[in-house]
Design an enzyme around this catalytic site. Structure first.
Site, PDB file in Angstrom:
ATOM      1  N   PRO A 111       0.921  -1.282  -0.159  1.00 47.88           N
ATOM      2  CA  PRO A 111       0.233  -0.039  -0.028  1.00 47.88           C
ATOM      3  C   PRO A 111       1.036   1.460   0.068  1.00 47.88           C
ATOM      4  CG  PRO A 111      -0.439  -1.464   1.750  1.00 47.88           C
ATOM      5  CD  PRO A 111       0.745  -1.957   1.159  1.00 47.88           C
ATOM      6  N   GLU A 112       0.477   2.176  -1.082  1.00 47.85           N
ATOM      7  CA  GLU A 112       1.293   3.410  -1.022  1.00 47.85           C
ATOM      8  C   GLU A 112       0.059   4.490  -0.794  1.00 47.85           C
ATOM      9  OE1 GLU A 112       3.742   3.950  -4.656  1.00 47.85           O
ATOM     10  OE2 GLU A 112       3.867   1.662  -4.748  1.00 47.85           O
TER      11      GLU A 112
ATOM     12  N   HIS B 166      -4.629 -14.681   8.875  1.00 48.42           N
ATOM     13  CA  HIS B 166      -3.670 -14.257   9.668  1.00 48.42           C
ATOM     14  C   HIS B 166      -3.812 -13.235  10.470  1.00 48.42           C
ATOM     15  CE1 HIS B 166      -1.049 -17.225   7.384  1.00 48.42           C
ATOM     16  NE2 HIS B 166      -1.819 -16.813   6.455  1.00 48.42           N
TER      17      HIS B 166
END
Length: 275
Positions: free
Chosen positions: A2-3, A96
């Site tokens: 993610p940017e 997770h």
DNA sequence: CTTGTACCCTGACCGC
DNA sequence: TGCGGTCAGGGTACAA
């Protein structure tokens, strides 16, 4: 991965659900996602019972502002969020889950992170102010002008691609949009940042803001792991010009896209039109 | 001060 | 079918 556009998309998804809510409880399943403080008990003491006053973003970091502190999230490579009525995550893909945050409206915020490179950081407001001072300007801010980009690139001798990734020069740009912005501006990623002339800096400024804005309008790029909240995919992956397209023809000039490694990361560019 | 490199971590993928 | 090797890259620690 993610940017800025991905983290901003997540922020916009989370803000209406979290702002004004109180954190009723937190369960940390994997202590290694606690970046500071690193112990469950101490972390919980700072967070539990606090109201979330705002959900903000700085660069690639997501900020949950609390009444008396800041809960920072770094998603790094594989961090994701979903919200459900609890107690199980509503997304089957969340295998997770590293932390669960119960809200005072009965819902639960789940943080899932396969590789556990990301995580949470609790800071006092003063500590956050010190932390934030290390960040460069936000490239989508109204006040981020061509001269600001020029100043960010002129420090040192780093290749322009590496300079774009340096969060202390510009906040929020990562590997995908650095390559895309340079292609849009027709600039060779290997050029030293300080070697760009005024016209090149102007083109890169336009190109960088344009690609970040368009990616944001498309809820980001789901290239590999990134998802917005509750599993929502981005739509920008089909618009990529160079990233992940090694060996394929450039959509602008037809030359074969090349992949090189800079600072240990892949850079994709077109040798034909990025002079 | 800047710049480069190793490391963290797991799963997907590839060649054999 | 399994198995070892490689790769993905954001951020940090540390060395040069």
């Amino acid at each position: 991965m993610p940017e800025l556009p991905e983290v901003e998309t997540i922020r916009r998804d989370l803000a209406p659900a979290l702002e004004g809510r109180r954190i009723a409880g937190i369960r940390v399943r994997h202590e290694d996602i606690l970046l500071a403080p690193r112990r469950r008990e101490e972390f919980r003491r700072h967070v539990e019972g606090r109201r979330i006053t705002a959900v903000d973003r700085r660069g690639k970091w997501l900020l949950f502002r609390l009444e008396d502190g800041v809960l920072v999230t770094q998603l790094r490579m594989t961090g994701r969020f979903c919200i459900g009525p609890g107690p199980r995550p509503p997304i089957a893909d969340f295998r997770h889950v590293a932390a669960e945050i119960d809200l005072d409206d009965g819902r639960t915020l789940f943080y899932d992170d396969v590789r556990r490179l990301g995580g949470f950081l609790w800071l006092t407001p003063a500590a956050w102010t010190r932390e934030e001072a290390r960040f460069g300007p936000e490239p989508l801010d109204r006040g981020f002008r061509t001269v600001d980009l020029g100043a960010a690139l002129s420090r040192g001798s780093a290749p322009v691609k590496n300079a774009l990734l340096d969060q202390s020069r510009i906040a929020g740009v990562g590997n995908i949009y650095a390559s895309e912005a340079l292609h849009g501006a027709r600039i060779d990623p290997r050029r030293p940042g300080r070697s760009l002339n005024a016209d090149e800096v102007r083109r890169l400024h336009r190109s960088l803001r344009s690609v970040l804005r368009r990616a944001l309008e498309n809820a980001g790029t789901t290239f590999r792991d990134y998802r917005a909240v509750n599993g929502r995919s981005g739509r920008f992956q089909g618009r990529l010009r160079v990233y992940g397209r090694e060996g394929e023809p450039c959509r602008r000039c037809g030359s074969e896209i090349r992949r090189i490694v800079q600072a240990g990361r892949s850079t994709f560019f077109c040798p034909g039109c990025q002079a």
